[in-house]
Design a protein around this motif. Structure first.
Motif, PDB file in Angstrom:
ATOM      1  N   ASP A   1       6.361 -53.250 101.784  1.00  0.00           N
ATOM      2  CA  ASP A   1       6.860 -51.873 101.895  1.00  0.00           C
ATOM      3  C   ASP A   1       6.213 -50.966 100.848  1.00  0.00           C
ATOM      4  OD1 ASP A   1       8.520 -52.791 103.902  1.00  0.00           O
ATOM      5  OD2 ASP A   1      10.321 -52.851 102.642  1.00  0.00           O
ATOM      6  N   LEU A   2       6.155 -51.441  99.619  1.00  0.00           N
ATOM      7  CA  LEU A   2       5.549 -50.642  98.557  1.00  0.00           C
ATOM      8  C   LEU A   2       4.078 -50.373  98.823  1.00  0.00           C
ATOM      9  CD1 LEU A   2       7.180 -52.179  95.371  1.00  0.00           C
ATOM     10  CD2 LEU A   2       7.389 -49.818  96.166  1.00  0.00           C
ATOM     11  N   LYS A   3       3.364 -51.385  99.320  1.00  0.00           N
ATOM     12  CA  LYS A   3       1.951 -51.199  99.624  1.00  0.00           C
ATOM     13  C   LYS A   3       1.768 -50.204 100.769  1.00  0.00           C
ATOM     14  CE  LYS A   3      -0.029 -55.555  98.059  1.00  0.00           C
ATOM     15  NZ  LYS A   3      -0.722 -56.782  98.512  1.00  0.00           N
ATOM     16  N   ALA A   4       2.692 -50.203 101.714  1.00  0.00           N
ATOM     17  CA  ALA A   4       2.614 -49.247 102.818  1.00  0.00           C
ATOM     18  C   ALA A   4       2.805 -47.823 102.306  1.00  0.00           C
ATOM     19  CB  ALA A   4       3.651 -49.576 103.887  1.00  0.00           C
ATOM     20  N   ILE A   5       3.635 -47.676 101.269  1.00  0.00           N
ATOM     21  CA  ILE A   5       3.902 -46.355 100.700  1.00  0.00           C
ATOM     22  C   ILE A   5       2.809 -45.940  99.716  1.00  0.00           C
ATOM     23  CG2 ILE A   5       5.478 -45.050  99.198  1.00  0.00           C
ATOM     24  CD1 ILE A   5       7.748 -46.849 100.381  1.00  0.00           C
ATOM     25  N   ALA A   6       2.460 -46.836  98.796  1.00  0.00           N
ATOM     26  CA  ALA A   6       1.571 -46.471  97.692  1.00  0.00           C
ATOM     27  C   ALA A   6       0.141 -46.953  97.854  1.00  0.00           C
ATOM     28  CB  ALA A   6       2.136 -47.035  96.385  1.00  0.00           C
ATOM     29  N   GLY A   7      -0.081 -47.860  98.767  1.00  0.00           N
ATOM     30  CA  GLY A   7      -1.424 -48.439  98.911  1.00  0.00           C
ATOM     31  C   GLY A   7      -1.550 -49.715  98.107  1.00  0.00           C
ATOM     32  N   ASN A   8      -2.651 -50.407  98.313  1.00  0.00           N
ATOM     33  CA  ASN A   8      -2.918 -51.647  97.592  1.00  0.00           C
ATOM     34  C   ASN A   8      -3.377 -51.360  96.174  1.00  0.00           C
ATOM     35  OD1 ASN A   8      -2.372 -53.617  99.599  1.00  0.00           O
ATOM     36  ND2 ASN A   8      -4.293 -53.098 100.598  1.00  0.00           N
ATOM     37  N   LEU A   9      -3.425 -52.408  95.375  1.00  0.00           N
ATOM     38  CA  LEU A   9      -3.981 -52.288  94.037  1.00  0.00           C
ATOM     39  C   LEU A   9      -5.462 -51.971  94.145  1.00  0.00           C
ATOM     40  CD1 LEU A   9      -2.381 -55.375  92.266  1.00  0.00           C
ATOM     41  CD2 LEU A   9      -1.814 -52.987  91.937  1.00  0.00           C
ATOM     42  N   PRO A  10      -5.970 -51.169  93.245  1.00  0.00           N
ATOM     43  CA  PRO A  10      -7.410 -50.902  93.267  1.00  0.00           C
ATOM     44  C   PRO A  10      -8.182 -52.198  93.025  1.00  0.00           C
ATOM     45  CG  PRO A  10      -6.316 -49.712  91.465  1.00  0.00           C
ATOM     46  CD  PRO A  10      -5.282 -50.484  92.187  1.00  0.00           C
ATOM     47  N   VAL A  11      -9.262 -52.405  93.774  1.00  0.00           N
ATOM     48  CA  VAL A  11     -10.022 -53.639  93.639  1.00  0.00           C
ATOM     49  C   VAL A  11     -11.161 -53.496  92.645  1.00  0.00           C
ATOM     50  CG1 VAL A  11      -9.460 -54.530  95.913  1.00  0.00           C
ATOM     51  CG2 VAL A  11     -11.429 -53.045  95.649  1.00  0.00           C
ATOM     52  N   ASP A  12     -11.538 -52.277  92.320  1.00  0.00           N
ATOM     53  CA  ASP A  12     -12.629 -52.110  91.373  1.00  0.00           C
ATOM     54  C   ASP A  12     -12.108 -52.214  89.947  1.00  0.00           C
ATOM     55  OD1 ASP A  12     -11.222 -49.687  91.699  1.00  0.00           O
ATOM     56  OD2 ASP A  12     -12.863 -48.574  90.804  1.00  0.00           O
ATOM     57  N   ARG A  13     -12.976 -52.638  89.065  1.00  0.00           N
ATOM     58  CA  ARG A  13     -12.617 -52.743  87.662  1.00  0.00           C
ATOM     59  C   ARG A  13     -13.233 -51.571  86.916  1.00  0.00           C
ATOM     60  NH1 ARG A  13     -13.498 -58.594  85.385  1.00  0.00           N
ATOM     61  NH2 ARG A  13     -12.335 -57.610  83.724  1.00  0.00           N
ATOM     62  N   ARG A  14     -12.523 -51.115  85.927  1.00  0.00           N
ATOM     63  CA  ARG A  14     -13.040 -50.029  85.101  1.00  0.00           C
ATOM     64  C   ARG A  14     -14.252 -50.526  84.329  1.00  0.00           C
ATOM     65  NH1 ARG A  14      -9.024 -46.130  82.928  1.00  0.00           N
ATOM     66  NH2 ARG A  14     -10.157 -46.395  80.997  1.00  0.00           N
ATOM     67  N   SER A  15     -15.177 -49.641  84.104  1.00  0.00           N
ATOM     68  CA  SER A  15     -16.350 -50.008  83.312  1.00  0.00           C
ATOM     69  C   SER A  15     -15.937 -50.145  81.851  1.00  0.00           C
ATOM     70  CB  SER A  15     -17.441 -48.955  83.444  1.00  0.00           C
ATOM     71  OG  SER A  15     -17.046 -47.761  82.786  1.00  0.00           O
ATOM     72  N   ARG A  16     -16.668 -50.970  81.125  1.00  0.00           N
ATOM     73  CA  ARG A  16     -16.379 -51.134  79.697  1.00  0.00           C
ATOM     74  C   ARG A  16     -16.564 -49.819  78.954  1.00  0.00           C
ATOM     75  NH1 ARG A  16     -17.549 -56.897  77.326  1.00  0.00           N
ATOM     76  NH2 ARG A  16     -17.024 -58.131  79.139  1.00  0.00           N
ATOM     77  N   GLU A  17     -17.558 -49.038  79.367  1.00  0.00           N
ATOM     78  CA  GLU A  17     -17.799 -47.765  78.700  1.00  0.00           C
ATOM     79  C   GLU A  17     -16.598 -46.833  78.858  1.00  0.00           C
ATOM     80  OE1 GLU A  17     -20.029 -49.054  81.009  1.00  0.00           O
ATOM     81  OE2 GLU A  17     -21.323 -49.921  79.465  1.00  0.00           O
ATOM     82  N   ARG A  18     -16.025 -46.811  80.058  1.00  0.00           N
ATOM     83  CA  ARG A  18     -14.857 -45.947  80.292  1.00  0.00           C
ATOM     84  C   ARG A  18     -13.666 -46.432  79.475  1.00  0.00           C
ATOM     85  NH1 ARG A  18     -11.857 -44.803  86.022  1.00  0.00           N
ATOM     86  NH2 ARG A  18     -10.216 -43.507  85.171  1.00  0.00           N
ATOM     87  N   THR A  19     -13.476 -47.755  79.430  1.00  0.00           N
ATOM     88  CA  THR A  19     -12.374 -48.310  78.646  1.00  0.00           C
ATOM     89  C   THR A  19     -12.556 -47.994  77.168  1.00  0.00           C
ATOM     90  OG1 THR A  19     -12.056 -50.089  80.243  1.00  0.00           O
ATOM     91  CG2 THR A  19     -11.154 -50.434  78.039  1.00  0.00           C
ATOM     92  N   ARG A  20     -13.775 -48.180  76.661  1.00  0.00           N
ATOM     93  CA  ARG A  20     -14.049 -47.877  75.247  1.00  0.00           C
ATOM     94  C   ARG A  20     -13.841 -46.393  74.959  1.00  0.00           C
ATOM     95  NH1 ARG A  20     -19.194 -51.693  75.291  1.00  0.00           N
ATOM     96  NH2 ARG A  20     -18.171 -53.625  74.670  1.00  0.00           N
ATOM     97  N   SER A  21     -14.231 -45.550  75.881  1.00  0.00           N
ATOM     98  CA  SER A  21     -14.044 -44.120  75.715  1.00  0.00           C
ATOM     99  C   SER A  21     -12.555 -43.779  75.636  1.00  0.00           C
ATOM    100  CB  SER A  21     -14.698 -43.377  76.884  1.00  0.00           C
ATOM    101  OG  SER A  21     -14.355 -42.011  76.850  1.00  0.00           O
ATOM    102  N   ASP A  22     -11.766 -44.382  76.521  1.00  0.00           N
ATOM    103  CA  ASP A  22     -10.314 -44.143  76.507  1.00  0.00           C
ATOM    104  C   ASP A  22      -9.685 -44.646  75.210  1.00  0.00           C
ATOM    105  OD1 ASP A  22     -10.420 -42.938  78.952  1.00  0.00           O
ATOM    106  OD2 ASP A  22      -9.553 -44.620  80.073  1.00  0.00           O
ATOM    107  N   VAL A  23     -10.116 -45.819  74.759  1.00  0.00           N
ATOM    108  CA  VAL A  23      -9.586 -46.367  73.507  1.00  0.00           C
ATOM    109  C   VAL A  23      -9.924 -45.431  72.353  1.00  0.00           C
ATOM    110  CG1 VAL A  23      -9.832 -48.241  71.832  1.00  0.00           C
ATOM    111  CG2 VAL A  23      -9.552 -48.771  74.258  1.00  0.00           C
TER     112      VAL A  23
END
Length: 112
Positions: free
Chosen positions: A61-83
């Motif tokens: 039910d939740l997946k029908a409402i919100a969609g599936n989990l994203p399958v792509d992974r964040r890039s390390r550069e984006r994660t480091r930038s956020d940190v």
């Protein structure tokens, strides 16, 4: 034959055991928690017995409402930038909490 879990399995079990203590902050977070519960590698008895089909139903039910989990992974550069972006705020918050705790132990009031 050893029944001791491998290091990766131990970490996975610790993560699974922490699920009740972690608050989801979005529907995707709730979906992730339910995915972890249903995908646990523990002996859950009969997966057709309560509550497993009910949990799977809520997850669908939740997946029908919100969609599936994203399958792509964040890039390390984006994660480091956020940190980097949030590091200074986190350091200030930790320092403020430590000062507040120290003031409480001294019987005083922390001033910021």
């Amino acid at each position: 034959m050893s029944t001791k879990p491998a290091a990766g399995q131990t970490e996975a079990l610790k993560l699974q055991d922490s699920i009740p203590d972690i608050a989801a902050t979005s529907l995707i977070g709730v979906i992730a928690k339910l995915e972890m519960i249903l995908g646990a590698d523990r002996d859950i008895g009969d997966p057709t017995d309560f509550p497993w089909p009910h949990i799977a139903s809520v997850l669908r039910d939740l997946k029908a409402i919100a969609g599936n989990l994203p399958v792509d992974r964040r890039s390390r550069e984006r994660t480091r930038s956020d940190v980097a972006k949030h590091w200074e705020s986190a350091v200030k918050l930790v320092a403020a909490l430590e000062e507040e705790d120290a003031a409480e132990h001294r019987g005083g009031v922390a001033v910021f």
